[in-house]
Design a protein around this motif. Sequence first.
Motif, short mmCIF file in Angstrom:
data_model
loop_
_atom_site.label_atom_id
_atom_site.label_comp_id
_atom_site.label_asym_id
_atom_site.label_seq_id
_atom_site.Cartn_x
_atom_site.Cartn_y
_atom_site.Cartn_z
N TRP A 7 0.85 -1.20 0.00
CA TRP A 7 0.00 0.00 0.00
C TRP A 7 0.88 1.25 0.00
O TRP A 7 0.60 2.22 -0.69
N LYS A 8 1.94 1.23 0.79
CA LYS A 8 2.83 2.39 0.87
C LYS A 8 3.56 2.61 -0.46
O LYS A 8 3.66 3.74 -0.93
N LEU A 9 4.04 1.54 -1.07
CA LEU A 9 4.79 1.65 -2.31
C LEU A 9 3.89 1.81 -3.55
O LEU A 9 4.34 2.26 -4.58
N GLU A 10 2.64 1.38 -3.43
CA GLU A 10 1.63 1.38 -4.50
C GLU A 10 1.85 0.29 -5.54
O GLU A 10 0.91 -0.35 -5.97
N LYS A 11 3.07 0.08 -5.99
CA LYS A 11 3.43 -1.02 -6.88
C LYS A 11 4.78 -1.53 -6.40
O LYS A 11 5.64 -0.74 -6.02
N ALA A 12 4.95 -2.86 -6.43
CA ALA A 12 6.21 -3.40 -5.91
C ALA A 12 6.53 -4.75 -6.51
O ALA A 12 5.64 -5.54 -6.82
N PHE A 13 7.82 -4.98 -6.66
CA PHE A 13 8.35 -6.29 -6.98
C PHE A 13 8.66 -6.97 -5.65
O PHE A 13 8.78 -6.29 -4.61
N ILE A 14 8.83 -8.28 -5.67
CA ILE A 14 9.11 -9.00 -4.42
C ILE A 14 10.35 -8.44 -3.73
O ILE A 14 10.35 -8.23 -2.52
N ARG A 15 11.39 -8.12 -4.50
CA ARG A 15 12.63 -7.60 -3.88
C ARG A 15 12.37 -6.25 -3.18
O ARG A 15 13.00 -5.94 -2.17
N ASP A 16 11.42 -5.44 -3.72
CA ASP A 16 11.07 -4.16 -3.07
C ASP A 16 10.44 -4.41 -1.70
O ASP A 16 10.72 -3.69 -0.74
N VAL A 17 9.59 -5.43 -1.65
CA VAL A 17 8.93 -5.77 -0.39
C VAL A 17 9.97 -6.24 0.62
O VAL A 17 9.98 -5.79 1.78
N ILE A 18 10.87 -7.11 0.19
CA ILE A 18 11.90 -7.65 1.09
C ILE A 18 12.76 -6.52 1.65
O ILE A 18 13.08 -6.50 2.85
N GLU A 19 13.11 -5.53 0.81
CA GLU A 19 13.92 -4.39 1.27
C GLU A 19 13.24 -3.65 2.42
O GLU A 19 13.92 -3.12 3.30
N GLN A 20 11.91 -3.59 2.39
CA GLN A 20 11.15 -2.83 3.40
C GLN A 20 10.92 -3.62 4.69
O GLN A 20 10.55 -3.04 5.70
N LEU A 21 11.10 -4.93 4.64
CA LEU A 21 10.86 -5.77 5.82
C LEU A 21 12.01 -5.62 6.81
O LEU A 21 13.16 -5.42 6.42
N PRO A 22 11.70 -5.75 8.11
CA PRO A 22 12.76 -5.62 9.12
C PRO A 22 13.70 -6.83 9.12
O PRO A 22 13.37 -7.89 8.60
N GLU A 23 14.87 -6.64 9.71
CA GLU A 23 15.83 -7.73 9.87
C GLU A 23 15.30 -8.69 10.94
O GLU A 23 14.63 -8.25 11.86
N PRO A 24 15.57 -9.95 10.87
CA PRO A 24 16.23 -10.65 9.78
C PRO A 24 15.28 -10.78 8.59
O PRO A 24 14.11 -11.09 8.75
N LYS A 25 15.81 -10.49 7.40
CA LYS A 25 15.00 -10.53 6.17
C LYS A 25 14.56 -11.97 5.89
O LYS A 25 15.37 -12.90 6.00
N PRO A 26 13.28 -12.14 5.55
CA PRO A 26 12.83 -13.49 5.18
C PRO A 26 13.40 -13.89 3.81
O PRO A 26 13.82 -13.04 3.03
N HIS A 27 13.40 -15.17 3.55
CA HIS A 27 13.89 -15.67 2.27
C HIS A 27 12.95 -15.23 1.15
O HIS A 27 11.73 -15.11 1.35
#
Length: 123
Positions: A16-36
């Motif tokens: 919702w925040k990004l409006e459009k995203a690739f999976i790698r964009d979502v992973i970048e926004q997730l907190p550490e430890p990053k999921p696979h």
Amino acid sequence: MEKLTKREDQIMQIIWKLEKAFIRDVIEQLPEPKPHYNSVATIIKILVKKGVLKSEMIGNTHQYSPVVEFETYRDDNLTNIKKKFFGNSFPKMMAYFAKEENLSEEELSELIDVIKSNKTKKS
């Protein structure tokens, strides 16, 4: 709308925040430890199946965007919370939050003004 799990909700908040995203964009926004990558991809596929995300091919990869607007999701959740925890009573729900947030007199007055102005707009 179907209820989302905690992780699905977390991913939707990012999209919702990004409006459009690739999976790698979502992973970048997730907190550490990053999921696979595959874990996030699986959750996103579930969100597409649930009808809250849509997929568009860009080159050889998928770009995802929300089908359901954030406001609709928020409103549905607040309605469910009101029904489940407050006997479908808006005043009881507001009283709970006013008490829990320990609102000052000024904040309570501001809240009353907002409620009154919204009531005037609907009339």
